[in-house]
Structures are given as C-alpha cells and as structure tokens.
Design an enzyme around this catalytic site. Sequence first.
Site, PDB file in Angstrom:
ATOM      1  N   TYR A 125      64.338  57.290  40.870  1.00  0.00           N
ATOM      2  CA  TYR A 125      65.226  57.562  42.003  1.00  0.00           C
ATOM      3  C   TYR A 125      64.434  58.260  43.111  1.00  0.00           C
ATOM      4  CZ  TYR A 125      68.737  60.219  44.663  1.00  0.00           C
ATOM      5  OH  TYR A 125      69.478  60.788  45.676  1.00  0.00           O
ATOM      6  N   LYS A 143      63.272  57.008  46.749  1.00  0.00           N
ATOM      7  CA  LYS A 143      63.816  57.704  47.935  1.00  0.00           C
ATOM      8  C   LYS A 143      62.653  58.095  48.856  1.00  0.00           C
ATOM      9  CE  LYS A 143      67.776  58.798  48.628  1.00  0.00           C
ATOM     10  NZ  LYS A 143      68.857  57.990  49.278  1.00  0.00           N
TER      11      LYS A 143
HETATM   12  P1  NAD Z   1      77.533  57.374  45.108  1.00  0.00           P
HETATM   13  O1  NAD Z   1      76.997  56.689  43.898  1.00  0.00           O
HETATM   14  O2  NAD Z   1      78.868  58.007  44.997  1.00  0.00           O
HETATM   15  O3  NAD Z   1      77.538  56.371  46.337  1.00  0.00           O
HETATM   16  C1  NAD Z   1      76.583  55.386  46.519  1.00  0.00           C
HETATM   17  C2  NAD Z   1      77.271  54.110  46.963  1.00  0.00           C
HETATM   18  O4  NAD Z   1      76.264  53.108  47.180  1.00  0.00           O
HETATM   19  C3  NAD Z   1      78.245  53.562  45.912  1.00  0.00           C
HETATM   20  O5  NAD Z   1      79.530  53.362  46.469  1.00  0.00           O
HETATM   21  C4  NAD Z   1      77.617  52.235  45.494  1.00  0.00           C
HETATM   22  O6  NAD Z   1      78.568  51.227  45.174  1.00  0.00           O
HETATM   23  C5  NAD Z   1      76.814  51.881  46.735  1.00  0.00           C
HETATM   24  N1  NAD Z   1      75.741  50.938  46.423  1.00  0.00           N
HETATM   25  C6  NAD Z   1      74.826  51.037  45.425  1.00  0.00           C
HETATM   26  N2  NAD Z   1      74.024  49.954  45.441  1.00  0.00           N
HETATM   27  C7  NAD Z   1      74.422  49.167  46.468  1.00  0.00           C
HETATM   28  C8  NAD Z   1      73.984  47.910  46.966  1.00  0.00           C
HETATM   29  N3  NAD Z   1      72.992  47.230  46.390  1.00  0.00           N
HETATM   30  N4  NAD Z   1      74.621  47.386  48.040  1.00  0.00           N
HETATM   31  C9  NAD Z   1      75.669  48.051  48.615  1.00  0.00           C
HETATM   32  N5  NAD Z   1      76.120  49.242  48.179  1.00  0.00           N
HETATM   33  C10 NAD Z   1      75.517  49.789  47.104  1.00  0.00           C
HETATM   34  O7  NAD Z   1      76.418  58.445  45.521  1.00  0.00           O
HETATM   35  P2  NAD Z   1      76.521  59.719  46.488  1.00  0.00           P
HETATM   36  O8  NAD Z   1      76.406  60.920  45.631  1.00  0.00           O
HETATM   37  O9  NAD Z   1      77.681  59.568  47.414  1.00  0.00           O
HETATM   38  O10 NAD Z   1      75.154  59.594  47.279  1.00  0.00           O
HETATM   39  C11 NAD Z   1      75.103  59.047  48.589  1.00  0.00           C
HETATM   40  C12 NAD Z   1      73.696  59.175  49.134  1.00  0.00           C
HETATM   41  O11 NAD Z   1      73.325  60.563  49.160  1.00  0.00           O
HETATM   42  C13 NAD Z   1      72.632  58.477  48.297  1.00  0.00           C
HETATM   43  O12 NAD Z   1      71.699  57.885  49.182  1.00  0.00           O
HETATM   44  C14 NAD Z   1      71.951  59.606  47.551  1.00  0.00           C
HETATM   45  O13 NAD Z   1      70.594  59.293  47.291  1.00  0.00           O
HETATM   46  C15 NAD Z   1      72.059  60.735  48.563  1.00  0.00           C
HETATM   47  N6  NAD Z   1      72.023  62.079  47.958  1.00  0.00           N
HETATM   48  C16 NAD Z   1      72.989  62.469  47.094  1.00  0.00           C
HETATM   49  C17 NAD Z   1      72.965  63.755  46.556  1.00  0.00           C
HETATM   50  C18 NAD Z   1      74.046  64.243  45.622  1.00  0.00           C
HETATM   51  O14 NAD Z   1      73.951  65.387  45.150  1.00  0.00           O
HETATM   52  N7  NAD Z   1      75.077  63.449  45.332  1.00  0.00           N
HETATM   53  C19 NAD Z   1      71.938  64.639  46.908  1.00  0.00           C
HETATM   54  C20 NAD Z   1      70.960  64.195  47.793  1.00  0.00           C
HETATM   55  C21 NAD Z   1      71.016  62.910  48.324  1.00  0.00           C
END
Ligand code: NAD
Length: 357
Positions: free
Chosen positions: A144, A148
């Site tokens: 991951y 990223k």
């Molecule tokens: P999440 O899993 O709830 O949301 C991710 C979404 O991306 C999902 O709805 C999924 O269906 C969609 N997705 C995945 N693969 C896809 C594809 N091939 N085509 C279209 N859509 C696709 O995750 P989140 O926690 O809401 O994270 C959102 C962003 O924030 C991500 O980029 C993650 O790396 C980043 N992030 C999250 C955190 C955290 O603590 N949750 C921390 C730092 C960064």
Amino acid sequence: MATRVRPSSKRCAVIGGSGFLGRHLVEKLVDRGYTVSVFDIRQSYELPGVTFHQGDLCDKQALLLAMKDVSLVFHCASPAPASDDRRLFERVNIEGTRTVIQACNEAGVQKLVLTSSASVVFEGTDVKNGGEDLPYAKKPIDYYTQTKIQQEKSRTFLGLSFVSQLVLEAFDEGKGLLTVAIRPHGIFGPRDPQLVPILVDSARKGKMRFIIGDGTNVVDFTYVENVVHGHILAAERLRPGSPICGKPYHITNDEPVRFWDFMSEVLVGLGYAAPRYHLPYAVVYGLALLLWLLALILRPLVSFKPTFTPMRVALAGTHHYYSCERAKRDLGYKPLVSLKEGIARTVQSYPHLRRGA
Ligand code: NAD
C-alpha cells in the site's frame, strides 16, 4: 472560430466517492454548492444532486463520462491497506492514477487533488513532527505504502518536470492540469469501516488487553471532517502560479496524542475495558515478522494471512506524527473539529458496536 466552453468551477468529480473519506467529501461539496459526479467501483449510498458512475479507474473511457464538464477532480480511491495483493495496488494506485491523469487532460479538467498519505515517509521507525520535506520511505512498510509513494512522486503526479510543464502551459494558454496532494494520517470518524470496527472486533475477541511497548508513543489521528476541509481548501487555492501547485500537504488534527490513550478513549467510550498489560515492542515485532515470513514460505502449500503483521505492530508501537504548518501557511488550514469532539462524535455514531449491543 469555435470557442471552447470552460467547465463550471463548481462541477467536480470524486473518484473513490463511495468510500469513507470520499462520501464525507461528497457531502461537504454538495453543502458548499458543488455539483458532484462520483466515480467508484461500487455505489454505497444515494444523495440528491450527486450522479454516480460505476467503473474501474483503470478504464479511461468510463472516467471520461464522469469527467464531462468537470473542472476539478478529487482522486481518493485506493484498495484497502490491509490487502497484501501487490498486483492490485500497482494496478489501481500506479496505473490507475496514470489513467486518471490522462483522462483529466483529455476532458479538459483544470485541477486534480490527490489523496495521498503521510505514511509515504514512514518506514516503521519513529517520525516526530515530520515535515513534507522528509524523504520518501526507502523501505516502505507494505505494498500500500510503496504504491502510494509511486502514485504521489512519479512523473505521473508530483514529478517536477510534469508539474512545471503543465503549470507553464496553464499560464500560457489558459489550459492544463494543476495538481496538489493531501497527506492525511489516521483518519477516523463516523462510518469508517476500518479503525473502530476492527478495534471493537479485537476487544470482543479479548485481544485488546495488551499495550505494545511502554504506551508513550505519540501519533496523529485526524477527524474526517478536518481531512475534508484540507482537501477543499487545497482545491480552492489551486490556481496557475499558486505556490501549492505540485506540492504535498500534511493534514492532521494538529493534536498528536498517545496511540494507546486514543485507543483507550474509543474503547471505554463504547463500554470496553482499556488495554492494561505491557508487552515489549521488540518481542512483539519479532513475533509478527516471524509469522509474516512463515506465511510467505508456506504460501504455496497453505494459505493463511496473519492479521498480526509487522506493519500493524510498527503503527501501534512507534511515534509517527506530522507537522501541518505548511498547510496552515499556504492553505489557511486549521482543524475544524478538536480531537476530543471528534472522538465523542465517532463513539456516538457506532451504537451497534457498544458493549452488549
Ligand atoms: P475506502 O476504502 O473507504 O475508500 C476507497 C474507495 O476507493 C472505495 O469506495 C473503493 O470502492 C474505491 N476504489 C478502490 N479501487 C477502485 C478502482 N479500481 N476504481 C474505482 N474505485 C475504486 O478508503 P478511505 O479510508 O476512505 O481512504 C480514501 C483515501 O485516503 C485513500 O486514497 C487512502 O489511501 C487515503 N488515506 C486514508 C487514510 C485512513 O486512515 N483511512 C489515511 C491516509 C490516507
């Protein structure tokens, strides 16, 4: 001569808009008068004024439909960090992001805001008040993080040549793609499918009695509304010539907290006991490493996936908190919701996860 109609600055697309962060972002954008297209592989809700496009972000034609007449794109899609499917991460985070950029260029999108992660500089060892100028992790803790990093730094996104070329193009001809990356850390809040549900599941299985290390390690947990706020500020300040073009920004609650105090507050708020017994960090990390190696060696024979991984141990037992001074200075960012209030709202939003429910 035909004149090209500029897309409205209040029309945007949110790739990954069905996810935890994505949905909060969509709701706030609608509140602020934006017309929103959601692009995601799944549709998890309905909202008046929001159009849903179901598709894979590696499919440019499908993306182009969602980007029609859109001037601003948020890209917050990613596979869940817990997966160990390297190919999936490479396909979605690297090739998919490249496709998103191509689609933005073809659709005449002006601004692209990427949700990156503060973990791009984390190698499993202490980071204290880390700034954006810290080097990318040489040994990322998992696929991951590895993807990223590539998503953010490669020529596909914040690579200098790419960005400066497009910024100049935007100046000269009034077109071109401006980019910025937001690096949140430890997002929490209502509807998060990861942090609180996993914590409660572990507590119910009796696995939350132990503290890894001495319990004094400090980390950032960021309330989801603050992360959304950072994204919108960045989008609205992203203009040709702006100092934020092509830069990453940490968005945190600006209230680093002891990891185990945060966990205890959430657990106690939901009626579970706080962890009490200390385990030495090195021993736990060593055990997790051993398990991970075993799983790797035995993979051709038996498939077992340890949930207790070195990455999880490092996340729970080291300092990793980041400075958001650059976001304050350049974006005018200030957290809207305090940690205390964020925890209270989060706990309240999970009545079904309370002890005895
Ligand atoms: P999440 O899993 O709830 O949301 C991710 C979404 O991306 C999902 O709805 C999924 O269906 C969609 N997705 C995945 N693969 C896809 C594809 N091939 N085509 C279209 N859509 C696709 O995750 P989140 O926690 O809401 O994270 C959102 C962003 O924030 C991500 O980029 C993650 O790396 C980043 N992030 C999250 C955190 C955290 O603590 N949750 C921390 C730092 C960064």
